[in-house]
Enzyme design. Structure first.
Site, PDB file in Angstrom:
ATOM      1  N   ALA A  58       0.816  -1.229   0.000  1.00  0.00           N
ATOM      2  CA  ALA A  58       0.000   0.000   0.000  1.00  0.00           C
ATOM      3  C   ALA A  58       0.846   1.274   0.000  1.00  0.00           C
ATOM      4  O   ALA A  58       0.295   2.368  -0.071  1.00  0.00           O
ATOM      5  CB  ALA A  58      -0.929  -0.006   1.215  1.00  0.00           C
ATOM      6  N   GLY A  82       2.339   3.154  -5.716  1.00  0.00           N
ATOM      7  CA  GLY A  82       1.725   2.674  -6.948  1.00  0.00           C
ATOM      8  C   GLY A  82       0.269   2.239  -6.827  1.00  0.00           C
ATOM      9  O   GLY A  82      -0.585   2.961  -6.303  1.00  0.00           O
ATOM     10  N   TYR A  93      10.218 -13.167 -13.758  1.00  0.00           N
ATOM     11  CA  TYR A  93       9.073 -12.310 -13.375  1.00  0.00           C
ATOM     12  C   TYR A  93       7.802 -12.877 -14.005  1.00  0.00           C
ATOM     13  O   TYR A  93       6.767 -12.989 -13.331  1.00  0.00           O
ATOM     14  CB  TYR A  93       9.301 -10.857 -13.802  1.00  0.00           C
ATOM     15  CG  TYR A  93       8.105  -9.978 -13.463  1.00  0.00           C
ATOM     16  CD1 TYR A  93       7.735  -9.742 -12.146  1.00  0.00           C
ATOM     17  CD2 TYR A  93       7.305  -9.420 -14.473  1.00  0.00           C
ATOM     18  CE1 TYR A  93       6.607  -8.968 -11.832  1.00  0.00           C
ATOM     19  CE2 TYR A  93       6.188  -8.650 -14.164  1.00  0.00           C
ATOM     20  CZ  TYR A  93       5.844  -8.432 -12.849  1.00  0.00           C
ATOM     21  OH  TYR A  93       4.727  -7.685 -12.528  1.00  0.00           O
ATOM     22  N   PRO A 127      -2.852  -6.074 -14.979  1.00  0.00           N
ATOM     23  CA  PRO A 127      -2.549  -4.879 -15.769  1.00  0.00           C
ATOM     24  C   PRO A 127      -1.381  -5.078 -16.729  1.00  0.00           C
ATOM     25  O   PRO A 127      -0.485  -5.903 -16.497  1.00  0.00           O
ATOM     26  CB  PRO A 127      -2.164  -3.831 -14.709  1.00  0.00           C
ATOM     27  CG  PRO A 127      -2.466  -4.457 -13.375  1.00  0.00           C
ATOM     28  CD  PRO A 127      -2.408  -5.934 -13.587  1.00  0.00           C
ATOM     29  N   GLU A 166       6.364   2.863  -9.221  1.00  0.00           N
ATOM     30  CA  GLU A 166       7.793   2.690  -8.904  1.00  0.00           C
ATOM     31  C   GLU A 166       8.317   1.346  -9.422  1.00  0.00           C
ATOM     32  O   GLU A 166       9.462   0.967  -9.174  1.00  0.00           O
ATOM     33  CB  GLU A 166       7.994   2.803  -7.383  1.00  0.00           C
ATOM     34  CG  GLU A 166       7.716   4.202  -6.886  1.00  0.00           C
ATOM     35  CD  GLU A 166       7.820   4.351  -5.377  1.00  0.00           C
ATOM     36  OE1 GLU A 166       8.327   3.430  -4.706  1.00  0.00           O
ATOM     37  OE2 GLU A 166       7.385   5.398  -4.859  1.00  0.00           O
TER      38      GLU A 166
HETATM   39  P1  NDP Z   1       5.382  -0.296  -6.819  1.00  0.00           P
HETATM   40  O1  NDP Z   1       6.837  -0.594  -6.828  1.00  0.00           O
HETATM   41  O2  NDP Z   1       4.972   1.119  -7.000  1.00  0.00           O
HETATM   42  O3  NDP Z   1       4.708  -0.878  -5.501  1.00  0.00           O
HETATM   43  C1  NDP Z   1       5.061  -2.141  -5.004  1.00  0.00           C
HETATM   44  C2  NDP Z   1       4.512  -2.295  -3.589  1.00  0.00           C
HETATM   45  O4  NDP Z   1       4.840  -3.618  -3.126  1.00  0.00           O
HETATM   46  C3  NDP Z   1       5.097  -1.303  -2.611  1.00  0.00           C
HETATM   47  O5  NDP Z   1       4.083  -0.768  -1.796  1.00  0.00           O
HETATM   48  C4  NDP Z   1       6.056  -2.135  -1.792  1.00  0.00           C
HETATM   49  O6  NDP Z   1       6.088  -1.639  -0.455  1.00  0.00           O
HETATM   50  C5  NDP Z   1       5.406  -3.508  -1.815  1.00  0.00           C
HETATM   51  N1  NDP Z   1       6.399  -4.561  -1.617  1.00  0.00           N
HETATM   52  C6  NDP Z   1       7.428  -4.881  -2.446  1.00  0.00           C
HETATM   53  N2  NDP Z   1       8.187  -5.834  -1.878  1.00  0.00           N
HETATM   54  C7  NDP Z   1       7.631  -6.121  -0.676  1.00  0.00           C
HETATM   55  C8  NDP Z   1       7.970  -7.005   0.374  1.00  0.00           C
HETATM   56  N3  NDP Z   1       9.056  -7.796   0.298  1.00  0.00           N
HETATM   57  N4  NDP Z   1       7.180  -7.035   1.472  1.00  0.00           N
HETATM   58  C9  NDP Z   1       6.107  -6.248   1.566  1.00  0.00           C
HETATM   59  N5  NDP Z   1       5.731  -5.377   0.595  1.00  0.00           N
HETATM   60  C10 NDP Z   1       6.496  -5.310  -0.500  1.00  0.00           C
HETATM   61  O7  NDP Z   1       4.758  -1.202  -7.989  1.00  0.00           O
HETATM   62  P2  NDP Z   1       3.262  -1.392  -8.550  1.00  0.00           P
HETATM   63  O8  NDP Z   1       2.287  -0.594  -7.799  1.00  0.00           O
HETATM   64  O9  NDP Z   1       3.352  -1.231 -10.005  1.00  0.00           O
HETATM   65  O10 NDP Z   1       3.086  -2.948  -8.263  1.00  0.00           O
HETATM   66  C11 NDP Z   1       2.003  -3.495  -7.538  1.00  0.00           C
HETATM   67  C12 NDP Z   1       1.659  -4.851  -8.147  1.00  0.00           C
HETATM   68  O11 NDP Z   1       1.213  -4.663  -9.478  1.00  0.00           O
HETATM   69  C13 NDP Z   1       2.816  -5.828  -8.197  1.00  0.00           C
HETATM   70  O12 NDP Z   1       2.354  -7.114  -7.857  1.00  0.00           O
HETATM   71  C14 NDP Z   1       3.218  -5.800  -9.676  1.00  0.00           C
HETATM   72  O13 NDP Z   1       3.817  -6.993 -10.084  1.00  0.00           O
HETATM   73  C15 NDP Z   1       1.863  -5.586 -10.313  1.00  0.00           C
HETATM   74  N6  NDP Z   1       1.874  -5.069 -11.660  1.00  0.00           N
HETATM   75  C16 NDP Z   1       2.475  -3.870 -11.958  1.00  0.00           C
HETATM   76  C17 NDP Z   1       2.454  -3.389 -13.260  1.00  0.00           C
HETATM   77  C18 NDP Z   1       3.155  -2.135 -13.671  1.00  0.00           C
HETATM   78  O14 NDP Z   1       3.365  -1.934 -14.883  1.00  0.00           O
HETATM   79  N7  NDP Z   1       3.506  -1.247 -12.763  1.00  0.00           N
HETATM   80  C19 NDP Z   1       1.749  -4.122 -14.311  1.00  0.00           C
HETATM   81  C20 NDP Z   1       1.179  -5.369 -13.883  1.00  0.00           C
HETATM   82  C21 NDP Z   1       1.230  -5.789 -12.619  1.00  0.00           C
HETATM   83  P3  NDP Z   1       7.390  -1.494   0.465  1.00  0.00           P
HETATM   84  O15 NDP Z   1       8.562  -1.272  -0.448  1.00  0.00           O
HETATM   85  O16 NDP Z   1       7.084  -0.337   1.365  1.00  0.00           O
HETATM   86  O17 NDP Z   1       7.452  -2.772   1.199  1.00  0.00           O
HETATM   87  C1  8X3 Z   2       4.225  -5.382 -15.165  1.00  0.00           C
HETATM   88  C2  8X3 Z   2       4.015  -5.293 -16.623  1.00  0.00           C
HETATM   89  O1  8X3 Z   2       5.118  -5.704 -18.899  1.00  0.00           O
HETATM   90  O2  8X3 Z   2       6.428  -4.568 -17.191  1.00  0.00           O
HETATM   91  O3  8X3 Z   2       3.776  -6.600 -14.662  1.00  0.00           O
HETATM   92  O4  8X3 Z   2       5.979  -6.934 -17.026  1.00  0.00           O
HETATM   93  S1  8X3 Z   2       5.460  -5.656 -17.464  1.00  0.00           S
END
Ligand code: NDP
Ligand code: 8X3
Length: 250
Positions: A10, A13, A151, A181, A187
């Site tokens: 939370a 992103g 990944y 997505p 980030e």
């Molecule tokens: P961000 O990097 O912005 O956010 C990732 C979040 O995950 C942060 O809040 C981070 O919190 C938390 N996180 C990461 N590692 C840990 C850990 N070891 N323990 C607890 N919390 C953790 O990325 P997104 O918002 O883009 O990603 C969110 C989800 O969406 C992910 O599952 C990603 O794979 C998925 N996704 C993202 C896409 C994109 O293009 N951005 C597309 C498709 C899917 P903190 O560091 O404070 O622990």
């Molecule tokens: C995040 C989308 O295309 O960067 O899951 O892997 S991509």
């Protein structure tokens, strides 16, 4: 009665945008992440809209995850909605050049961490015969792209877990679905490229990427359907994206 949602990841992103939208809609929040300062800021910001509690744990730490959920105060102990969102990519290397620590991180966080938090929460949903789990997958869980290898494997695992949860929890009346997505500007790429922000920015240049708020909007739509409606598997991409590798950059 107000609903309670637990959101992993939370602090940034998609998870952060979802927390904000849920708060505006008076859903009580359990917000999880590792960066305490960000959790504190969110609690201060959203606490004026709804009841908020924060949990700081690394989702890889099985015992901390279990203990944090077991120790929730009474008014947060019934979790109606679980948003399994925490996750990231680490590195973008060919399989022969991949880094073992990156592979561990992706499988431990995106797959095993998701399972640990789910395991801690599903029993109460089973007991109530009610609950909603949303797993944040990815287009990377639907197709494999060059250098995406591990990944993509982690997100294909999320796809399988989403299906498995839906099958096994069907008789308990629990809703399970995934939101997958494509490219969302968060980030994510900063983490993938280990702080090389210039490289991260190039991922989203030349087209309009999705915003985290776009995904939050969809997640809110999914959780506000009538209970007999379960959005089981949803893929959303920017209009400029046709697949992981086909992006219209003009
Ligand atoms: P961000 O990097 O912005 O956010 C990732 C979040 O995950 C942060 O809040 C981070 O919190 C938390 N996180 C990461 N590692 C840990 C850990 N070891 N323990 C607890 N919390 C953790 O990325 P997104 O918002 O883009 O990603 C969110 C989800 O969406 C992910 O599952 C990603 O794979 C998925 N996704 C993202 C896409 C994109 O293009 N951005 C597309 C498709 C899917 P903190 O560091 O404070 O622990
Ligand atoms: C995040 C989308 O295309 O960067 O899951 O892997 S991509």
């Amino acid at each position: 009665m107000k609903k309670t949602a637990l959101i992993t990841g939370a602090t940034s992103g998609i998870g952060k945008a979802t927390a904000k939208l849920f708060a505006l809609n008076e859903i009580q929040l359990i917000l999880c992440g590792r960066r305490q300062e960000r959790l504190d800021d969110l609690e201060a910001e959203l606490g004026i809209l709804t009841k908020v509690i924060t949990l700081n744990f690394d989702i890889r730490d099985r015992s901390k995850v279990t203990k944090a959920i077991a120790a929730l105060p009474n008014d947060f102990s019934r979790i109606d909605i679980l948003i399994n969102n925490a996750g990231n990519a680490h590195g973008l290397d060919t399989i022969d050049e991949g880094n073992l620590d990156d592979w561990d991180a992706m499988l431990d966080i995106n797959v095993k961490g998701l399972l640990y938090i789910s395991k801690a929460i599903i029993p109460q949903m089973v007991a109530r015969k009610k609950g909603h789990i949303i797993n944040i997958g990815s287009t990377a869980g639907k197709e494999v792209y060059p250098r995406g290898n591990v990944y993509c494997a982690s997100k294909h695992a999320v796809d399988a877990i989403n299906q498995g949860m839906r099958i096994d929890l069907n008789s308990h009346g629990i809703r399970v679905g995934a939101v997958n997505p494509g490219l969302v500007e968060t980030e994510f790429s900063k983490v993938r490229f280990k702080g090389d922000n210039a490289r991260a920015e190039t991922v989203y240049q030349g087209f309009q990427a999705l915003k985290p708020e776009d995904i939050a909007d969809i997640i809110h739509f999914v959780v506000t359907r009538p209970y007999h409606v379960n959005i089981a598997d949803l893929v959303v991409m920017p209009t400029a994206q046709a697949s992981s590798t086909i992006i219209n950059k003009g």
